[in-house]
Design a protein around this motif. Structure first.
Motif, PDB file in Angstrom:
ATOM      1  N   LYS A  91       0.834  -1.221   0.000  1.00  0.00           N
ATOM      2  CA  LYS A  91       0.000   0.000   0.000  1.00  0.00           C
ATOM      3  C   LYS A  91       0.856   1.253   0.000  1.00  0.00           C
ATOM      4  O   LYS A  91       0.590   2.217  -0.697  1.00  0.00           O
ATOM      5  N   ASP A  92       1.853   1.254   0.871  1.00  0.00           N
ATOM      6  CA  ASP A  92       2.709   2.431   1.016  1.00  0.00           C
ATOM      7  C   ASP A  92       4.035   1.971   1.605  1.00  0.00           C
ATOM      8  O   ASP A  92       4.227   0.784   1.897  1.00  0.00           O
ATOM      9  N   GLU A  93       4.925   2.921   1.801  1.00  0.00           N
ATOM     10  CA  GLU A  93       6.261   2.533   2.281  1.00  0.00           C
ATOM     11  C   GLU A  93       6.298   2.279   3.781  1.00  0.00           C
ATOM     12  O   GLU A  93       7.311   1.827   4.318  1.00  0.00           O
ATOM     13  N   TYR A  94       5.194   2.599   4.482  1.00  0.00           N
ATOM     14  CA  TYR A  94       5.207   2.507   5.942  1.00  0.00           C
ATOM     15  C   TYR A  94       4.670   1.177   6.467  1.00  0.00           C
ATOM     16  O   TYR A  94       4.955   0.795   7.594  1.00  0.00           O
ATOM     17  N   SER A  95       3.859   0.483   5.697  1.00  0.00           N
ATOM     18  CA  SER A  95       3.206  -0.711   6.228  1.00  0.00           C
ATOM     19  C   SER A  95       3.699  -1.967   5.513  1.00  0.00           C
ATOM     20  O   SER A  95       4.244  -1.915   4.413  1.00  0.00           O
ATOM     21  N   GLU A  96       3.459  -3.101   6.195  1.00  0.00           N
ATOM     22  CA  GLU A  96       3.802  -4.390   5.612  1.00  0.00           C
ATOM     23  C   GLU A  96       2.870  -4.667   4.425  1.00  0.00           C
ATOM     24  O   GLU A  96       1.747  -4.171   4.391  1.00  0.00           O
ATOM     25  N   PRO A  97       3.319  -5.461   3.468  1.00  0.00           N
ATOM     26  CA  PRO A  97       2.434  -5.788   2.340  1.00  0.00           C
ATOM     27  C   PRO A  97       1.210  -6.583   2.807  1.00  0.00           C
ATOM     28  O   PRO A  97       1.293  -7.340   3.780  1.00  0.00           O
ATOM     29  N   LEU A  98       0.093  -6.376   2.145  1.00  0.00           N
ATOM     30  CA  LEU A  98      -1.073  -7.237   2.347  1.00  0.00           C
ATOM     31  C   LEU A  98      -0.793  -8.539   1.608  1.00  0.00           C
ATOM     32  O   LEU A  98      -0.367  -8.515   0.442  1.00  0.00           O
ATOM     33  N   VAL A  99      -1.060  -9.658   2.274  1.00  0.00           N
ATOM     34  CA  VAL A  99      -0.776 -10.955   1.662  1.00  0.00           C
ATOM     35  C   VAL A  99      -2.058 -11.783   1.664  1.00  0.00           C
ATOM     36  O   VAL A  99      -2.791 -11.804   2.647  1.00  0.00           O
ATOM     37  N   THR A 100      -2.320 -12.465   0.564  1.00  0.00           N
ATOM     38  CA  THR A 100      -3.527 -13.289   0.478  1.00  0.00           C
ATOM     39  C   THR A 100      -3.193 -14.676  -0.057  1.00  0.00           C
ATOM     40  O   THR A 100      -2.241 -14.845  -0.832  1.00  0.00           O
ATOM     41  N   ASP A 101      -3.988 -15.667   0.362  1.00  0.00           N
ATOM     42  CA  ASP A 101      -3.883 -17.005  -0.221  1.00  0.00           C
ATOM     43  C   ASP A 101      -4.666 -17.070  -1.522  1.00  0.00           C
ATOM     44  O   ASP A 101      -4.484 -17.999  -2.319  1.00  0.00           O
ATOM     45  N   ALA A 102      -5.563 -16.107  -1.727  1.00  0.00           N
ATOM     46  CA  ALA A 102      -6.330 -16.040  -2.978  1.00  0.00           C
ATOM     47  C   ALA A 102      -5.490 -15.266  -4.002  1.00  0.00           C
ATOM     48  O   ALA A 102      -4.297 -15.539  -4.134  1.00  0.00           O
ATOM     49  N   MET A 103      -6.075 -14.337  -4.704  1.00  0.00           N
ATOM     50  CA  MET A 103      -5.303 -13.563  -5.677  1.00  0.00           C
ATOM     51  C   MET A 103      -5.795 -12.110  -5.663  1.00  0.00           C
ATOM     52  O   MET A 103      -6.999 -11.856  -5.626  1.00  0.00           O
ATOM     53  N   PHE A 104      -4.846 -11.188  -5.656  1.00  0.00           N
ATOM     54  CA  PHE A 104      -5.204  -9.785  -5.828  1.00  0.00           C
ATOM     55  C   PHE A 104      -5.205  -9.462  -7.321  1.00  0.00           C
ATOM     56  O   PHE A 104      -4.282  -9.857  -8.051  1.00  0.00           O
ATOM     57  N   VAL A 105      -6.217  -8.737  -7.748  1.00  0.00           N
ATOM     58  CA  VAL A 105      -6.244  -8.191  -9.101  1.00  0.00           C
ATOM     59  C   VAL A 105      -6.141  -6.675  -8.952  1.00  0.00           C
ATOM     60  O   VAL A 105      -7.011  -6.043  -8.337  1.00  0.00           O
ATOM     61  N   VAL A 106      -5.076  -6.115  -9.483  1.00  0.00           N
ATOM     62  CA  VAL A 106      -4.785  -4.689  -9.311  1.00  0.00           C
ATOM     63  C   VAL A 106      -5.032  -3.995 -10.651  1.00  0.00           C
ATOM     64  O   VAL A 106      -4.368  -4.309 -11.646  1.00  0.00           O
ATOM     65  N   VAL A 107      -6.004  -3.078 -10.667  1.00  0.00           N
ATOM     66  CA  VAL A 107      -6.436  -2.463 -11.922  1.00  0.00           C
ATOM     67  C   VAL A 107      -6.240  -0.951 -11.845  1.00  0.00           C
ATOM     68  O   VAL A 107      -6.837  -0.288 -10.986  1.00  0.00           O
ATOM     69  N   GLU A 108      -5.411  -0.428 -12.752  1.00  0.00           N
ATOM     70  CA  GLU A 108      -5.231   1.032 -12.811  1.00  0.00           C
ATOM     71  C   GLU A 108      -6.207   1.605 -13.840  1.00  0.00           C
ATOM     72  O   GLU A 108      -6.275   1.127 -14.975  1.00  0.00           O
ATOM     73  N   VAL A 109      -6.951   2.624 -13.405  1.00  0.00           N
ATOM     74  CA  VAL A 109      -8.049   3.171 -14.211  1.00  0.00           C
ATOM     75  C   VAL A 109      -7.879   4.683 -14.349  1.00  0.00           C
ATOM     76  O   VAL A 109      -7.485   5.363 -13.395  1.00  0.00           O
ATOM     77  N   ALA A 110      -8.209   5.203 -15.545  1.00  0.00           N
ATOM     78  CA  ALA A 110      -8.310   6.657 -15.732  1.00  0.00           C
ATOM     79  C   ALA A 110      -9.734   6.970 -16.171  1.00  0.00           C
ATOM     80  O   ALA A 110     -10.307   6.253 -17.003  1.00  0.00           O
ATOM     81  N   ALA A 111     -10.324   8.014 -15.593  1.00  0.00           N
ATOM     82  CA  ALA A 111     -11.716   8.362 -15.916  1.00  0.00           C
ATOM     83  C   ALA A 111     -11.835   9.863 -16.165  1.00  0.00           C
ATOM     84  O   ALA A 111     -11.388  10.670 -15.346  1.00  0.00           O
ATOM     85  N   ASP A 112     -12.458  10.216 -17.303  1.00  0.00           N
ATOM     86  CA  ASP A 112     -12.735  11.623 -17.626  1.00  0.00           C
ATOM     87  C   ASP A 112     -14.171  11.926 -17.217  1.00  0.00           C
ATOM     88  O   ASP A 112     -15.090  11.240 -17.663  1.00  0.00           O
ATOM     89  N   ALA A 113     -14.347  12.946 -16.384  1.00  0.00           N
ATOM     90  CA  ALA A 113     -15.708  13.337 -15.987  1.00  0.00           C
ATOM     91  C   ALA A 113     -16.267  14.308 -17.025  1.00  0.00           C
ATOM     92  O   ALA A 113     -15.584  15.255 -17.416  1.00  0.00           O
ATOM     93  N   PHE A 114     -17.520  14.062 -17.461  1.00  0.00           N
ATOM     94  CA  PHE A 114     -18.139  14.932 -18.465  1.00  0.00           C
ATOM     95  C   PHE A 114     -18.840  16.113 -17.798  1.00  0.00           C
ATOM     96  O   PHE A 114     -18.243  17.133 -17.521  1.00  0.00           O
ATOM     97  N   THR A 115     -20.138  15.926 -17.492  1.00  0.00           N
ATOM     98  CA  THR A 115     -20.943  17.036 -16.989  1.00  0.00           C
ATOM     99  C   THR A 115     -21.164  16.976 -15.485  1.00  0.00           C
ATOM    100  O   THR A 115     -21.668  17.915 -14.892  1.00  0.00           O
ATOM    101  N   GLU A 116     -20.857  15.820 -14.871  1.00  0.00           N
ATOM    102  CA  GLU A 116     -21.021  15.686 -13.416  1.00  0.00           C
ATOM    103  C   GLU A 116     -19.716  15.168 -12.824  1.00  0.00           C
ATOM    104  O   GLU A 116     -18.944  14.494 -13.508  1.00  0.00           O
ATOM    105  N   ALA A 117     -19.509  15.479 -11.553  1.00  0.00           N
ATOM    106  CA  ALA A 117     -18.329  14.935 -10.871  1.00  0.00           C
ATOM    107  C   ALA A 117     -18.464  13.421 -10.735  1.00  0.00           C
ATOM    108  O   ALA A 117     -19.570  12.892 -10.592  1.00  0.00           O
ATOM    109  N   VAL A 118     -17.355  12.713 -10.774  1.00  0.00           N
ATOM    110  CA  VAL A 118     -17.340  11.251 -10.673  1.00  0.00           C
ATOM    111  C   VAL A 118     -16.576  10.871  -9.411  1.00  0.00           C
ATOM    112  O   VAL A 118     -15.482  11.373  -9.161  1.00  0.00           O
ATOM    113  N   SER A 119     -17.180   9.991  -8.593  1.00  0.00           N
ATOM    114  CA  SER A 119     -16.485   9.564  -7.373  1.00  0.00           C
ATOM    115  C   SER A 119     -16.217   8.064  -7.345  1.00  0.00           C
ATOM    116  O   SER A 119     -15.336   7.604  -6.635  1.00  0.00           O
TER     117      SER A 119
END
Lengths: 189, 193
Positions: free
Chosen positions: A64-92
């Protein structure tokens, strides 16, 4: 005259009740939803935003960051980087992002990594960030990212962006902890 | 029957009939049955309990007065192994699904799940350890925690099932009958008993 007023009042009340019933209907059953099906790197658009997946990684550790230990799972993490353009309304994107598997299961982003999510993005801006999902390894095959537009008060037709993440059961996991980038906000070019 | 008596009868007949109907309706709905206790099938610690959308194992119960953040209130920490078998991630174990009971003692304070680096969110078919931590004994009106007289040898964990029901507006999971009652030893891990 009085009787007509009474009937009008009754009809008005019934109309209000009908409007409320329609407005609060269950989204999955009630909202006509179309899908903009795209691949990684392609842009899909809803009525309020356009989004594209920049990168996908799978692994069993997330930093997550340089201060904490990594999160570890027996399953699988899927890490998805997304970019979003907001048109007429704010997007959260709060509560409107899912990883959907071919088995019909829907996974929400892990809250432990919510500081990496795309920021609140005003119209005219592009927000970039990362979502992390925890999924059983045998459900990676064909998994898709679903970005839903915000739910309106009343039923309206809209489009959700659905991205094929190009994952299979044989996708090679990253051996080292996956480092999450900082979210960013910039004026849409 | 005189005119006056007939009038009295007419006057009271409708209210009495209304009350009788109400009592009958409440009775038919189960309103006069004994209040539900914690009775249910006994299950051993470590044995998996299968519910409508969960698999839960009650593993251990500990009495603690400190954790990774340092000393604190005296609390009972319950170790569970939990798998969500529903189709969609959920925020946490629903309130009331797993209840901690201290036999003969006051009820623990309500609280949340606490899992160190992990949040309470549960994802479909991902089995994980889940900790429920409850302050016990509960704080008094002065917000101070009273001393413990005797540490109980055991605590009881009541697990309820859920039912998928149609509410006034939405379909929702509601708590149902007791599915399992687990009695397990309480291990005293306090640093300053």
């Amino acid at each position: 005259m009085s009787r007509r007023r009474d009937w009008s009042a009754l009809a008005g009340c019934l109309a209000v009740v009908a409007a409320i019933a329609v407005g609060v209907g269950d989204r999955e059953e009630g909202v006509p939803m179309g899908y903009a099906d795209v691949a990684v790197g392609e842009t899909g658009a809803s009525s309020t935003f356009a989004a594209r997946v920049l990168d996908v990684q799978v692994g069993r550790q997330v930093q997550k960051d340089e201060y904490s230990e990594p999160l570890v799972t027996d399953a699988m993490f899927v890490v998805v980087e997304v970019a979003a353009d907001a048109f007429t309304e704010a997007v959260s994107f709060s509560g409107d992002v899912w990883l959907v598997t071919t088995t019909g299961h829907r996974y929400e982003p892990r809250p432990e990594t919510n500081l990496g999510h795309p920021p609140f993005t005003p119209p005219g801006f592009t927000g970039t960030g990362t979502f992390v999902f925890q999924v059983p390894p045998d459900r990676l095959d064909g998994a898709r990212l679903l970005l839903e537009p915000p739910t309106g008060t009343f039923i309206t037709y809209d489009v959700a962006v659905r991205v094929d993440l190009d994952l299979t059961e044989d996708t090679t996991p990253v051996a080292t902890p996956i480092e999450l980038g900082e979210p960013s906000l910039a004026v849409t070019p | 029957m005189g005119v006056r008596q007939a009038g009295l009868l007419r006057r009271w007949l409708v209210p009495l009939a209304a009350v009788a109907s109400l009592v009958a309706a409440v009775g038919l709905a189960g309103g006069f049955r004994d209040a539900e206790g914690y009775a249910g099938p006994a299950v051993d610690p470590g044995e998996e309990i299968t519910l409508a959308r969960w698999r839960i194992t009650v593993d251990e119960a500990e009495l603690i007065d400190s954790d990774a953040f340092g000393p604190g209130d005296t609390r009972i920490r319950l170790h569970l192994t939990v798998t969500l078998t529903d189709r969609e991630s959920t925020y946490a174990l629903p309130e009331g699904l797993v209840t901690l009971v201290v036999p003969g003692g006051p009820e623990p304070e309500p609280g949340f799940g606490s899992n160190g680096v992990w949040s309470t969110q549960l994802d479909p078919d991902i089995t994980r350890t889940y900790l429920l931590v409850r302050t016990w004994p509960p704080r008094g009106d002065d917000d101070a925690q009273p001393p413990i007289g005797t540490v109980p040898d055991t605590v009881t964990v009541v697990v309820r099932d859920e039912v998928d029901a149609q509410g006034p507006l939405f379909r929702e999971w509601r708590l149902d009958d007791v599915a399992a009652v687990v009695t397990l030893p309480l291990t005293d891990l306090r640093e300053e008993p």
